[in-house]
Design a protein around this motif. Structure first.
Motif, PDB file in Angstrom:
ATOM      1  N   TYR A  60      -5.241 -10.298  12.411  1.00 35.74           N
ATOM      2  CA  TYR A  60      -4.367 -11.475  12.324  1.00 35.74           C
ATOM      3  C   TYR A  60      -4.180 -12.011  13.740  1.00 35.74           C
ATOM      4  CZ  TYR A  60      -2.398 -11.586   7.551  1.00 35.74           C
ATOM      5  OH  TYR A  60      -2.206 -11.751   6.193  1.00 35.74           O
ATOM      6  N   PRO A  61      -4.021 -13.331  13.898  1.00 36.28           N
ATOM      7  CA  PRO A  61      -3.697 -13.836  15.245  1.00 36.28           C
ATOM      8  C   PRO A  61      -2.230 -13.602  15.612  1.00 36.28           C
ATOM      9  CG  PRO A  61      -4.032 -15.680  13.707  1.00 36.28           C
ATOM     10  CD  PRO A  61      -4.299 -14.417  12.936  1.00 36.28           C
ATOM     11  N   GLU A  62      -1.370 -13.383  14.596  1.00 39.91           N
ATOM     12  CA  GLU A  62       0.074 -13.237  14.854  1.00 39.91           C
ATOM     13  C   GLU A  62       0.453 -11.771  15.046  1.00 39.91           C
ATOM     14  OE1 GLU A  62      -0.595 -16.765  12.108  1.00 39.91           O
ATOM     15  OE2 GLU A  62      -1.115 -14.634  12.011  1.00 39.91           O
ATOM     16  N   ASP A  63       1.202 -11.508  16.108  1.00 36.19           N
ATOM     17  CA  ASP A  63       1.690 -10.157  16.402  1.00 36.19           C
ATOM     18  C   ASP A  63       2.492  -9.559  15.252  1.00 36.19           C
ATOM     19  OD1 ASP A  63       0.616 -10.053  18.895  1.00 36.19           O
ATOM     20  OD2 ASP A  63       2.447 -10.631  19.953  1.00 36.19           O
ATOM     21  N   PHE A  64       3.376 -10.406  14.657  1.00 41.34           N
ATOM     22  CA  PHE A  64       4.307  -9.841  13.663  1.00 41.34           C
ATOM     23  C   PHE A  64       3.579  -9.298  12.441  1.00 41.34           C
ATOM     24  CE2 PHE A  64       4.727 -14.539  13.735  1.00 41.34           C
ATOM     25  CZ  PHE A  64       4.258 -14.902  12.464  1.00 41.34           C
ATOM     26  N   TYR A  65       2.471  -9.911  12.045  1.00 40.11           N
ATOM     27  CA  TYR A  65       1.734  -9.378  10.887  1.00 40.11           C
ATOM     28  C   TYR A  65       1.000  -8.079  11.251  1.00 40.11           C
ATOM     29  CZ  TYR A  65       2.572 -13.739   8.300  1.00 40.11           C
ATOM     30  OH  TYR A  65       3.167 -14.798   7.653  1.00 40.11           O
ATOM     31  N   ILE A  66       0.432  -8.029  12.454  1.00 42.39           N
ATOM     32  CA  ILE A  66      -0.274  -6.802  12.876  1.00 42.39           C
ATOM     33  C   ILE A  66       0.711  -5.626  12.910  1.00 42.39           C
ATOM     34  CG2 ILE A  66      -1.538  -5.665  14.755  1.00 42.39           C
ATOM     35  CD1 ILE A  66      -2.977  -8.177  15.340  1.00 42.39           C
ATOM     36  N   LYS A  67       1.926  -5.877  13.433  1.00 44.58           N
ATOM     37  CA  LYS A  67       2.950  -4.815  13.472  1.00 44.58           C
ATOM     38  C   LYS A  67       3.291  -4.342  12.063  1.00 44.58           C
ATOM     39  CE  LYS A  67       5.274  -6.273  17.741  1.00 44.58           C
ATOM     40  NZ  LYS A  67       6.307  -7.211  18.220  1.00 44.58           N
ATOM     41  N   MET A  68       3.467  -5.284  11.150  1.00 50.95           N
ATOM     42  CA  MET A  68       3.814  -4.940   9.763  1.00 50.95           C
ATOM     43  C   MET A  68       2.684  -4.171   9.073  1.00 50.95           C
ATOM     44  SD  MET A  68       5.565  -8.437   8.381  1.00 50.95           S
ATOM     45  CE  MET A  68       7.339  -8.558   8.167  1.00 50.95           C
ATOM     46  N   MET A  69       1.437  -4.543   9.382  1.00 55.22           N
ATOM     47  CA  MET A  69       0.299  -3.923   8.700  1.00 55.22           C
ATOM     48  C   MET A  69       0.194  -2.430   8.991  1.00 55.22           C
ATOM     49  SD  MET A  69      -1.104  -5.794   6.515  1.00 55.22           S
ATOM     50  CE  MET A  69      -2.251  -4.491   6.099  1.00 55.22           C
ATOM     51  N   GLU A  70       0.676  -2.007  10.146  1.00 52.52           N
ATOM     52  CA  GLU A  70       0.654  -0.581  10.483  1.00 52.52           C
ATOM     53  C   GLU A  70       1.373   0.221   9.389  1.00 52.52           C
ATOM     54  OE1 GLU A  70      -0.463   2.662  12.229  1.00 52.52           O
ATOM     55  OE2 GLU A  70      -1.067   0.720  13.067  1.00 52.52           O
ATOM     56  N   GLU A  71       2.596  -0.231   9.052  1.00 50.19           N
ATOM     57  CA  GLU A  71       3.371   0.467   8.022  1.00 50.19           C
ATOM     58  C   GLU A  71       2.820   0.198   6.615  1.00 50.19           C
ATOM     59  OE1 GLU A  71       7.974   1.384   6.646  1.00 50.19           O
ATOM     60  OE2 GLU A  71       7.613  -0.361   7.932  1.00 50.19           O
ATOM     61  N   CYS A  72       2.253  -0.993   6.417  1.00 51.96           N
ATOM     62  CA  CYS A  72       1.688  -1.309   5.097  1.00 51.96           C
ATOM     63  C   CYS A  72       0.613  -0.303   4.694  1.00 51.96           C
ATOM     64  CB  CYS A  72       1.092  -2.717   5.084  1.00 51.96           C
ATOM     65  SG  CYS A  72       2.342  -4.005   5.023  1.00 51.96           S
ATOM     66  N   TYR A  73      -0.284   0.016   5.637  1.00 48.29           N
ATOM     67  CA  TYR A  73      -1.337   1.000   5.338  1.00 48.29           C
ATOM     68  C   TYR A  73      -0.716   2.342   4.929  1.00 48.29           C
ATOM     69  CZ  TYR A  73      -5.579  -1.556   6.706  1.00 48.29           C
ATOM     70  OH  TYR A  73      -6.643  -2.437   6.751  1.00 48.29           O
ATOM     71  N   GLN A  74       0.354   2.729   5.617  1.00 49.48           N
ATOM     72  CA  GLN A  74       1.017   4.010   5.311  1.00 49.48           C
ATOM     73  C   GLN A  74       1.620   3.993   3.901  1.00 49.48           C
ATOM     74  OE1 GLN A  74       3.905   4.524   8.490  1.00 49.48           O
ATOM     75  NE2 GLN A  74       2.321   4.400  10.062  1.00 49.48           N
ATOM     76  N   ILE A  75       2.277   2.871   3.550  1.00 52.76           N
ATOM     77  CA  ILE A  75       2.925   2.802   2.227  1.00 52.76           C
ATOM     78  C   ILE A  75       1.871   2.696   1.116  1.00 52.76           C
ATOM     79  CG2 ILE A  75       4.600   1.594   0.748  1.00 52.76           C
ATOM     80  CD1 ILE A  75       6.096   0.739   3.307  1.00 52.76           C
ATOM     81  N   TRP A  76       0.797   1.949   1.363  1.00 49.53           N
ATOM     82  CA  TRP A  76      -0.285   1.905   0.360  1.00 49.53           C
ATOM     83  C   TRP A  76      -0.801   3.324   0.083  1.00 49.53           C
ATOM     84  CZ3 TRP A  76      -0.878  -1.669  -3.001  1.00 49.53           C
ATOM     85  CH2 TRP A  76      -0.712  -3.027  -2.697  1.00 49.53           C
ATOM     86  N   ALA A  77      -0.989   4.102   1.148  1.00 46.71           N
ATOM     87  CA  ALA A  77      -1.479   5.488   0.994  1.00 46.71           C
ATOM     88  C   ALA A  77      -0.456   6.334   0.229  1.00 46.71           C
ATOM     89  CB  ALA A  77      -1.756   6.100   2.361  1.00 46.71           C
ATOM     90  N   GLN A  78       0.820   6.111   0.522  1.00 47.87           N
ATOM     91  CA  GLN A  78       1.904   6.837  -0.154  1.00 47.87           C
ATOM     92  C   GLN A  78       1.913   6.536  -1.660  1.00 47.87           C
ATOM     93  OE1 GLN A  78       5.847   6.299   1.755  1.00 47.87           O
ATOM     94  NE2 GLN A  78       6.650   5.858  -0.287  1.00 47.87           N
ATOM     95  N   VAL A  79       1.754   5.257  -2.020  1.00 49.02           N
ATOM     96  CA  VAL A  79       1.745   4.858  -3.433  1.00 49.02           C
ATOM     97  C   VAL A  79       0.501   5.425  -4.139  1.00 49.02           C
ATOM     98  CG1 VAL A  79       1.603   2.868  -5.010  1.00 49.02           C
ATOM     99  CG2 VAL A  79       3.217   2.836  -3.110  1.00 49.02           C
ATOM    100  N   GLU A  80      -0.623   5.443  -3.432  1.00 53.32           N
ATOM    101  CA  GLU A  80      -1.841   6.070  -3.984  1.00 53.32           C
ATOM    102  C   GLU A  80      -1.561   7.524  -4.354  1.00 53.32           C
ATOM    103  OE1 GLU A  80      -6.139   4.412  -2.513  1.00 53.32           O
ATOM    104  OE2 GLU A  80      -5.162   5.849  -1.209  1.00 53.32           O
ATOM    105  N   LYS A  81      -0.917   8.223  -3.435  1.00 59.26           N
ATOM    106  CA  LYS A  81      -0.617   9.643  -3.609  1.00 59.26           C
ATOM    107  C   LYS A  81       0.381   9.856  -4.757  1.00 59.26           C
ATOM    108  CE  LYS A  81       0.516  13.646  -0.737  1.00 59.26           C
ATOM    109  NZ  LYS A  81       1.109  14.093   0.518  1.00 59.26           N
ATOM    110  N   GLU A  82       1.461   9.055  -4.749  1.00 57.60           N
ATOM    111  CA  GLU A  82       2.506   9.216  -5.768  1.00 57.60           C
ATOM    112  C   GLU A  82       2.010   8.888  -7.175  1.00 57.60           C
ATOM    113  OE1 GLU A  82       5.823   6.812  -4.517  1.00 57.60           O
ATOM    114  OE2 GLU A  82       6.206   8.037  -2.744  1.00 57.60           O
ATOM    115  N   SER A  83       1.089   7.914  -7.251  1.00 54.24           N
ATOM    116  CA  SER A  83       0.621   7.465  -8.570  1.00 54.24           C
ATOM    117  C   SER A  83      -0.656   8.181  -9.010  1.00 54.24           C
ATOM    118  CB  SER A  83       0.369   5.956  -8.553  1.00 54.24           C
ATOM    119  OG  SER A  83      -0.699   5.645  -7.653  1.00 54.24           O
ATOM    120  N   GLY A  84      -1.318   8.849  -8.048  1.00 55.14           N
ATOM    121  CA  GLY A  84      -2.590   9.495  -8.371  1.00 55.14           C
ATOM    122  C   GLY A  84      -3.677   8.482  -8.709  1.00 55.14           C
TER     123      GLY A  84
END
Length: 383
Positions: A60-84
């Motif tokens: 992304y060209p915007e800093d704020f989206y890049i910062k948010m994406m760091e945690e987004c990847y973590q939560i996506w992985a968490q939901v994958e794990k929780e839901s199987g």
């Protein structure tokens, strides 16, 4: 006549697209009583979250989206794990453009600044690495390794299941008829009346219809977008080893073009135009306007020119809705007069990947918790 439901919820969330689902997930995860309302019966294809695939990227060209994406990847992985359920496939993500293009330079600069792993590819390297593309000599690329595909419909189903497992309530086939602000806020649907300490509106292209009686209209534009699928000339040539891509091709089109490797329809690549034509969300499937034909013609020219390994006419065409804000940044804010009504809107065709953090932020606004992110870029007052 609607019957009154006696329970007081911590929050009612209107709209069970990906943003509403993640918001409800955060409420349920934090042991708050949440009711998620959806006007259509689930699953449905009327909003912006349906279909099988979306791109995930940090580029992304915007800093704020890049910062948010760091945690987004973590939560996506968490939901994958929780839901199987597998929700993400890493394919890599390719940004294409001319090296003097301002947005292209801004993406490269932002990735470097935030230490995101990427590789700059000159035109010769592009040709070697991605021989399926036939690109002009002035095209260069940014290859971002962690990019890939999110399985959209599986994500919605996984989240809805988790919300219920965590004690949240989902009522589909209930269209909201009236919202009465106050504490508590009262929401009447076609069948029942509910009350909650706070209300979160994540209604996509229907947002302004709900906000009009609440004395506010946001500068949102609802667009109908054609999503096209193109048949491979050689089966398998755009499958496993082909990346997601996004680029500016100003010789052909004023807006970006993006693509995802063959997935939902075997042997067909998804290539679409990141723009659409004004449409009422309730009339999404009405006959196309002539301007929509132009969009498809642009894509036909692009495929013929840049992706000669695909048939130059789309084999399948689907519809999707975008709800665009003027600057294409999200709106994540409280109603200016009613602090317990929270609005998440204007996701402008790029909100799916960011929904884990959007849901978290809407939960924080709703519960008056400490905000995890600076929301200046997302405030209503910027308009």
């Amino acid at each position: 006549m609607a019957t009154t439901h006696s329970e007081l919820y911590d929050a009612i969330v209107i709209g069970a697209g990906i943003q509403g689902c993640f918001t409800s997930y955060h409420f349920a995860k934090n042991k708050r009583k949440v009711l998620l309302l959806e006007q259509f019966f689930l699953p449905h294809s009327r909003g912006s979250s349906h279909g099988q695939s979306r791109i995930i990227r940090r580029a992304y060209p915007e800093d704020f989206y890049i910062k948010m994406m760091e945690e987004c990847y973590q939560i996506w992985a968490q939901v994958e794990k929780e839901s199987g359920t597998k929700l993400y496939r890493q394919t890599g993500f390719l940004v294409l453009g001319r090296k003097e293009n301002a947005e292209f330079c801004a993406v490269q600069e932002a990735l470097s600044k935030h230490s995101v792993e990427y590789k700059y590819l000159d035109s010769k390297e592009l040709k070697t690495c991605f021989s399926n593309f036939r690109l002009p000599p002035d095209q260069v690329g940014i290859w971002e390794l962690s990019g890939g595909v999110l399985y959209a419909d599986k994500a919605l189903k996984a989240l809805q299941d988790l919300i219920r497992q965590l004690g949240g309530v989902i009522h589909d086939g209930e269209k909201v008829a009236e919202i009465k602000p106050g504490y508590p806020v009262t929401v009447t649907t076609t069948t029942r009346t509910y009350q909650a300490k706070s209300l979160v509106i994540t209604a996509g292209p229907w947002t302004n219809q709900l906000l009009l009686p609440l004395g506010i209209q946001l500068p949102l534009q609802t667009l109908r977008v054609n999503v096209c699928y193109w048949k491979e000339k050689v089966p398998g040539s755009f499958g496993e080893n082909f990346p997601c891509f996004y680029g500016s091709f100003s010789d052909l089109a004023p807006h970006h073009i993006y693509g995802l490797p063959a997935g939902e329809y075997p042997g067909m690549m998804k290539v679409a135009y990141h723009h659409g034509n004004k449409a009422d969300p309730d009339e999404r499937d009405c006959p196309s306007a002539s301007s929509e034909v132009t969009d498809v013609q642009i894509l036909c020219s692009f495929v013929r020119e840049y992706l000669p390994g695909l048939q130059p006419q789309p084999a399948i065409m689907e519809r999707c809705m975008y709800t665009n804000s003027p600057d294409e940044n999200f709106i994540l804010d409280r109603h200016p007069k009613h602090a317990n009504i929270i609005i998440g809107a204007g996701f402008s065709g790029h909100g799916f990947k960011l929904s884990p953090v959007v849901g978290k932020v809407l939960y924080e606004l709703s519960t008056e918790s400490t905000l995890s992110y600076d929301l200046t870029a997302f405030q209503i007052s910027r308009f």
